[in-house]
Design a protein around this motif. Structure first.
Motif, short mmCIF file in Angstrom:
data_model
loop_
_atom_site.label_atom_id
_atom_site.label_comp_id
_atom_site.label_asym_id
_atom_site.label_seq_id
_atom_site.Cartn_x
_atom_site.Cartn_y
_atom_site.Cartn_z
N ARG B 33 0.82 -1.22 0.00
CA ARG B 33 0.00 0.00 0.00
C ARG B 33 0.86 1.26 0.00
O ARG B 33 0.52 2.26 0.63
N ILE B 35 3.55 3.72 -2.71
CA ILE B 35 3.96 3.96 -4.09
C ILE B 35 5.47 4.13 -4.12
O ILE B 35 6.02 4.90 -3.33
N ILE B 76 15.54 1.16 3.07
CA ILE B 76 15.04 2.46 3.57
C ILE B 76 13.64 2.30 4.14
O ILE B 76 13.31 2.83 5.21
N LEU B 79 13.82 0.76 7.51
CA LEU B 79 14.28 1.73 8.52
C LEU B 79 13.15 2.67 8.92
O LEU B 79 12.98 2.99 10.10
N LEU B 80 12.36 3.09 7.92
CA LEU B 80 11.22 3.97 8.22
C LEU B 80 10.18 3.22 9.06
O LEU B 80 9.60 3.80 9.98
N ARG B 83 11.28 3.09 12.63
CA ARG B 83 11.15 4.39 13.32
C ARG B 83 9.71 4.88 13.33
O ARG B 83 9.46 6.04 13.64
N MET B 85 7.83 5.61 10.91
CA MET B 85 7.72 6.76 9.99
C MET B 85 7.22 6.31 8.61
O MET B 85 7.30 7.09 7.66
N PRO B 88 2.53 6.36 4.08
CA PRO B 88 2.69 6.32 2.62
C PRO B 88 3.29 7.59 2.03
O PRO B 88 4.09 7.54 1.11
N VAL B 89 2.89 8.74 2.59
CA VAL B 89 3.38 9.99 2.01
C VAL B 89 4.88 10.19 2.30
O VAL B 89 5.61 10.77 1.50
N ILE B 90 5.34 9.67 3.43
CA ILE B 90 6.78 9.75 3.74
C ILE B 90 7.55 8.77 2.86
O ILE B 90 8.62 9.08 2.34
N VAL B 92 6.70 7.71 -0.10
CA VAL B 92 6.76 8.20 -1.48
C VAL B 92 7.79 9.33 -1.59
O VAL B 92 8.51 9.44 -2.59
N THR B 93 7.93 10.13 -0.53
CA THR B 93 8.96 11.20 -0.54
C THR B 93 10.36 10.58 -0.59
O THR B 93 11.22 11.03 -1.34
N ALA B 94 10.55 9.54 0.23
CA ALA B 94 11.87 8.88 0.26
C ALA B 94 12.18 8.25 -1.10
O ALA B 94 13.31 8.33 -1.59
N ALA B 97 13.23 10.76 -3.50
CA ALA B 97 14.62 11.14 -3.23
C ALA B 97 15.57 10.16 -3.90
O ALA B 97 16.56 10.57 -4.51
N VAL B 98 15.26 8.88 -3.80
CA VAL B 98 16.13 7.88 -4.43
C VAL B 98 16.09 8.07 -5.94
O VAL B 98 17.14 8.03 -6.61
#
Lengths: 330, 281
Positions: B33, B35, B76, B79-80, B83, B85, B88-90, B92-94, B97-98
């Motif tokens: 669930r 992206i 990653i 790890l999220l 923590r 974290m 889903p929105v975090i 997708v941000t990570a 970044a990749v």
């Protein structure tokens, strides 16, 4: 006293702006960097308000800045308006587009909202690239008149940072106001906000529109400082960079977006363009995983270690926390 | 009529490449669930490495890089999760970044030149419609991958474990399912699928350092067209977007038509708010 404490971020920033203006008044390149930091700070603060305060992550903020920049550019170069009349249009047009759009978008999940704003940014880019004589196509618009009040870099430094300081004052007020608390409730518990009778969609849309207006202001400053704007100037990758600034600085702190904008703009100036994305990407991942509260969060944590712990008054012990936590505390 | 047929066929064959990148997006969404917004960039790097190294070794290197990048994303993600974290929105941000880092790596290492190679000298003519044979190869490989993915996900015990982990992580852990291992495995498979797409793309339309984000956006549009439901729907979504794009480009005029796929996706997102609803508070 409380008012002074609430405005301490704005006062600290004002002091830094005045001192740095005095120190670097003779250095054109430093003032250039400082002005760009101020412009990106405005965009980052807009993300800080919509994401940090209301939980709406937008990946299309640069497109609102582009709309503001193009609005003033078209009006001043093609319709003969003054830059000050252009300012009004640049600040009003993005919210007029953003509000109705937000009424549709705020129903979406956070993920879908972020992706929808990203697609919006792509659409704006394509429209600007294909706008013919009106937008100048790929070449953009040149010959944008400078602002008569700020014809020197030092004057522009104070103008741009003045806008940032005013925004920080407004943001600090918002965080501690009833409207700010309502936004926090919407972020943390939308059902509770609905049960309280709060008009969530309107409040979120108004916040989104306000943040779009801030981007419009940033776009106005950008266009009249550089006197040139092109579709690539404020593209989707700028939106992602601005989001990165907010996360690196600390999205839940008033000054977090400004700190992030300063750090990344300075890095931008000193690193080769080819590796910037690589470093930005790595920095974002590291911050998300290691320091999710950003640089400001780490700084607050470090400062907290040096403070005496026993018998602290309640207010002091609360001051270590991000401001949003203070506001929702009973 | 012949013109319409030609646009539709060419569009569908173009859409195969979108569907190939949409397939891993749908796979990861079905599994966790979330992206993965870096998928277009894995495809771009894999394709460019495959072409620059050349031959079978190049293709192997490209596939390995795709799988390795997605495994890094899995790390990653873990790890999220640890923590707390992994909203889903975090995530997708990570992954953005990749993707950004990979695009920059392509620019740094390979420059701005496009990478493309034609494997066939001449086009085939079927019912007066000119067809690039490589597109047929892409279609066949795409159908095989869809069948393998859907079959693996819905008709094997591992697939059931994947779906159980997606629906209820705690329940899956209590049932003895190795959730973390499965997550790593699925991300690696996702990277492999993206890399296959990249290798096929470099022999079809070509790739450069700007391809990553564009591919992700188009593929995400393809994936949500039928509601992010499964591999087959994502693949078909790619075909549909390709056909729409070809028809609009054929019968429309001006560069503004290139915005239509994005408008199309935006309308779908707004009209069907339940799509990608993970993370809704």
């Amino acid at each position: 006293m409380n008012e002074l404490r609430r405005q301490s971020p704005a006062l600290s920033l004002l002091l830094i702006v005045v001192v740095s203006g005095a120190i670097f008044s003779g250095s054109r390149s430093t003032l250039d960097t400082s002005i760009l930091i101020a412009i990106f700070s405005l965009m980052a603060l807009s993300v800080g308000i919509s994401f940090g305060q209301a939980g709406m992550m937008s990946l299309g903020q640069a497109s609102f800045a582009a709309i503001g920049a193009y609005t003033t550019s078209i009006l001043t170069t093609q319709a003969g308006w003054s830059p000050y009349a252009g300012l009004v249009a640049a600040v009003l047009v993005p919210p007029l587009i953003a509000y109705p759009l937000a009424r549709l978008l705020v129903r979406l999940s956070h993920l879908a909202l972020a992706l929808a704003t990203l697609f919006l940014g792509e659409i704006v880019m394509i429209v600007l690239n294909n706008g013919g004589d009106l937008t100048g196509g790929y070449l953009g618009i040149g010959g944008i008149p400078p602002i008569s009040l700020a014809t020197t870099p030092l004057a522009f430094h104070f103008l741009a940072w003045g806008c940032v300081v005013v925004t920080v004052v407004l943001y600090s007020n918002l965080k501690s106001s009833a409207a700010g608390r309502a936004l926090n409730t919407l972020r943390q518990d939308p059902l509770r906000a609905q049960a309280d009778g709060d008009d969530g969609p309107h409040r979120l849309s108004a916040t989104f529109a306000f943040s779009a207006g801030l981007c419009g202001l940033a776009g106005w400053l950008y266009a009249h400082y550089l006197t040139y704007v092109a579709p690539e100037s404020l593209s989707v990758s700028t939106s992602i960079s601005v989001l990165l600034m907010v996360i690196v600085g600390g999205s839940r702190y008033v000054l977090g977006p400004v700190v992030g904008a300063a750090l990344l703009t300075v890095l931008n100036d000193h690193l080769p363009a080819e590796v910037l994305g690589l470093l930005y990407g790595l920095a974002l991942v590291i911050v998300l995983v290691v320091a999710p509260r950003g640089v400001m969060g780490v700084a607050a944590q470090l400062l907290g270690r040096f403070r005496p712990h026993p018998r602290r008054p309640v207010e002091d012990s609360l001051s270590d926390r991000p401001t949003h936590e203070l506001e929702i505390a009973p | 009529m012949r013109e319409l047929l030609e646009y539709a066929v060419q569009g569908a064959l173009l859409g195969v490449t979108y569907g190939l990148v949409a397939l891993p997006i749908g796979l990861i969404y079905s599994s966790f669930r979330v992206i993965d917004a870096g998928v277009g960039s894995y495809a771009a790097l894999a394709g460019i490495v495959a072409l620059s190294v050349g031959g079978i070794a190049g293709i192997a290197a490209g596939l390995a890089i795709g799988a390795a990048l997605a495994t890094l994303v899995a790390l990653i993600y873990q790890l999220l999760v640890r923590r707390e974290m992994a909203e889903p929105v975090i995530v997708v941000t990570a992954t953005f970044a990749v993707g950004m880092a990979v695009d920059s790596l392509i620019l740094w290492r390979y420059g701005t030149d496009p990478f493309v190679k034609q494997t066939f000298d001449s086009a085939w003519s079927i019912a007066d419609v000119s067809i690039n044979p490589q597109s047929i190869v892409n279609l066949l490989i795409g159908l095989v991958l869809v069948a393998l993915t859907a079959g693996g996900l819905f008709h094997t015990s591992t697939g059931r474990q994947v779906r159980a982990s997606a629906d209820n992580v705690l329940g899956a852990l209590l049932a003895g399912i190795p959730v973390v291992r499965i997550q790593y495995m699925m991300f690696a498979f996702e990277g492999l699928l993206a890399a296959v797409a990249g290798v096929l793309l470099v022999y079809t339309t070509g790739l450069d350092f700007t391809s990553g984000l564009h591919l992700t956006l188009i593929a995400f549009g393809a994936a949500i067209l039928f509601g992010l439901r499964g591999p087959l729907q994502c693949f078909l979504g790619g075909l549909a977007i390709g056909v729409v794009e070809a028809l609009v480009a054929g019968y429309g005029s001006g560069g503004l038509v290139s915005a239509l796929p994005f408008v199309f996706v935006l309308v779908i997102l707004v009209a069907s708010p339940r799509i990608a609803e993970a993370g809704r508070p």
